[in-house]
Design a protein around this motif. Structure first.
Motif, PDB file in Angstrom:
ATOM      1  N   UNK A 131      -4.397  -2.037   0.756  1.00 41.10           N
ATOM      2  CA  UNK A 131      -4.538  -1.024  -0.291  1.00 41.10           C
ATOM      3  C   UNK A 131      -5.274  -1.617  -1.487  1.00 41.10           C
ATOM      4  N   UNK A 132      -6.458  -1.128  -1.825  1.00 36.71           N
ATOM      5  CA  UNK A 132      -7.168  -1.628  -3.009  1.00 36.71           C
ATOM      6  C   UNK A 132      -6.565  -1.067  -4.288  1.00 36.71           C
ATOM      7  N   UNK A 133      -6.623  -1.849  -5.355  1.00 43.13           N
ATOM      8  CA  UNK A 133      -6.201  -1.359  -6.668  1.00 43.13           C
ATOM      9  C   UNK A 133      -7.185  -0.278  -7.113  1.00 43.13           C
ATOM     10  N   UNK A 134      -6.706   0.910  -7.444  1.00 40.77           N
ATOM     11  CA  UNK A 134      -7.629   2.003  -7.794  1.00 40.77           C
ATOM     12  C   UNK A 134      -8.132   1.933  -9.233  1.00 40.77           C
ATOM     13  N   UNK A 135      -9.270   2.543  -9.457  1.00 40.01           N
ATOM     14  CA  UNK A 135      -9.765   2.782 -10.806  1.00 40.01           C
ATOM     15  C   UNK A 135      -9.317   4.167 -11.235  1.00 40.01           C
ATOM     16  N   UNK A 136      -9.353   4.410 -12.537  1.00 37.94           N
ATOM     17  CA  UNK A 136      -9.134   5.773 -12.996  1.00 37.94           C
ATOM     18  C   UNK A 136     -10.317   6.623 -12.562  1.00 37.94           C
ATOM     19  N   UNK A 137     -10.131   7.927 -12.528  1.00 35.65           N
ATOM     20  CA  UNK A 137     -11.220   8.834 -12.124  1.00 35.65           C
ATOM     21  C   UNK A 137     -12.427   8.671 -13.043  1.00 35.65           C
ATOM     22  N   UNK A 138     -12.157   8.519 -14.342  1.00 34.69           N
ATOM     23  CA  UNK A 138     -13.255   8.361 -15.313  1.00 34.69           C
ATOM     24  C   UNK A 138     -14.012   7.059 -15.082  1.00 34.69           C
ATOM     25  N   UNK A 142     -17.876   6.494 -13.917  1.00 36.31           N
ATOM     26  CA  UNK A 142     -18.757   5.695 -14.779  1.00 36.31           C
ATOM     27  C   UNK A 142     -19.444   4.582 -13.991  1.00 36.31           C
ATOM     28  N   UNK A 143     -18.682   3.934 -13.099  1.00 41.30           N
ATOM     29  CA  UNK A 143     -19.190   2.782 -12.358  1.00 41.30           C
ATOM     30  C   UNK A 143     -19.908   3.182 -11.084  1.00 41.30           C
ATOM     31  N   UNK A 144     -19.468   4.279 -10.469  1.00 40.48           N
ATOM     32  CA  UNK A 144     -20.080   4.738  -9.228  1.00 40.48           C
ATOM     33  C   UNK A 144     -19.415   4.189  -7.981  1.00 40.48           C
ATOM     34  N   UNK A 145     -18.508   3.258  -8.137  1.00 40.02           N
ATOM     35  CA  UNK A 145     -17.774   2.676  -7.005  1.00 40.02           C
ATOM     36  C   UNK A 145     -16.566   1.912  -7.564  1.00 40.02           C
ATOM     37  N   UNK A 146     -15.615   1.644  -6.678  1.00 35.72           N
ATOM     38  CA  UNK A 146     -14.474   0.821  -7.035  1.00 35.72           C
ATOM     39  C   UNK A 146     -14.647  -0.537  -6.375  1.00 35.72           C
TER      40      UNK A 146
END
Length: 236
Positions: A131-138, A142-146
């Motif tokens: 399970x990867x640590x998620x980014x916030x939706x925003x 902004x980054x285009x990928x996690x």
């Protein structure tokens, strides 16, 4: 002839007897770039994987560093993170490499570490939910990928996106150590908790700094019924 994913210079791969017998695993970087990386090796903290050679003897007790002992002495955090293992020391060069893919959009650079990630994964567990640590939706928009998800896909195509961040928050890299440790509300929620019940989980992230992000994620997974949570990161 190969091309370095960081500096883009062409290079000829270096071979040795360990390569011939499959004992040596290399990055997809040129030798000059790879030689600047510092593998975490030798005597390490049994929990966070920090190299004991990088700090004075008084900052460890037995096979644990003082940071992990403080976590374990807090009844809210005892046994939450089984162990973390990191590939490399977070030196100036790796800091620049991570900045290049994390903040400047060079996602392809992450693939340079896939061979070493797979090797480390085999040492930890091949039976765990990844399970990867998620980014916030925003932040993800902004980054285009996690970057954590891309690192996880370097370990296996079978990853589980079962964590979600509740809200957007200030970047962890902008917070002081105390601000990270003083966070009260768990920023993560588990999607489809029934899928983690009784499972061993391996979290994936780019950098282990204070361990707070991984422990908050581990805690919410254990509360959802996970059996055990460990982690792997690119840098420590």
């Amino acid at each position: 002839m190969s091309y370095c994913l960081y500096c883009h210079q062409s290079y000829t791969e270096r071979w040795s007897w360990t390569d011939l017998f499959g004992l040596s695993i290399r990055t997809l970087l040129c030798l000059d770039c790879e030689d600047i990386l510092e593998l975490v090796k030798g005597d390490i903290c049994s929990i966070c994987g920090r190299s004991f050679s990088l700090f004075p003897e008084q900052y460890r007790q037995g096979d644990c560093c003082n940071d992990c002992i403080r976590w374990e002495e807090n009844e809210d955090w005892t046994g939450i993170l089984q162990q973390n293992r990191s590939l490399y020391v977070y030196n100036d060069f790796l800091k620049e490499v991570i900045a290049k893919f994390k903040y400047r959009g060079n996602a392809e650079l992450i693939k340079a570490f896939y061979p070493v990630l797979k090797k480390q994964y085999k040492k930890i567990s091949q039976q765990a939910f990844i399970i990867p640590i998620p980014l916030s939706e925003e932040r993800n928009y902004e980054r285009g990928f996690n970057q954590a998800e891309l690192l996880a896909r370097g370990i296996s195509n079978h990853i589980a996106l079962l964590l979600e961040r509740k809200t957007h928050e200030e970047k962890q890299s902008k917070k002081t150590r105390d601000e990270r440790l003083e966070q009260k509300e768990n920023p993560f929620i588990v999607i489809e908790p029934n899928k983690v019940q009784g499972q061993k989980v391996l979290l994936v992230d780019d950098v282990y700094t204070t361990g707070s992000t991984l422990r908050y994620a581990a805690k919410v997974l254990l509360e959802a019924g996970a059996k055990q949570v460990s982690s792997i990161t690119l840098a420590r």
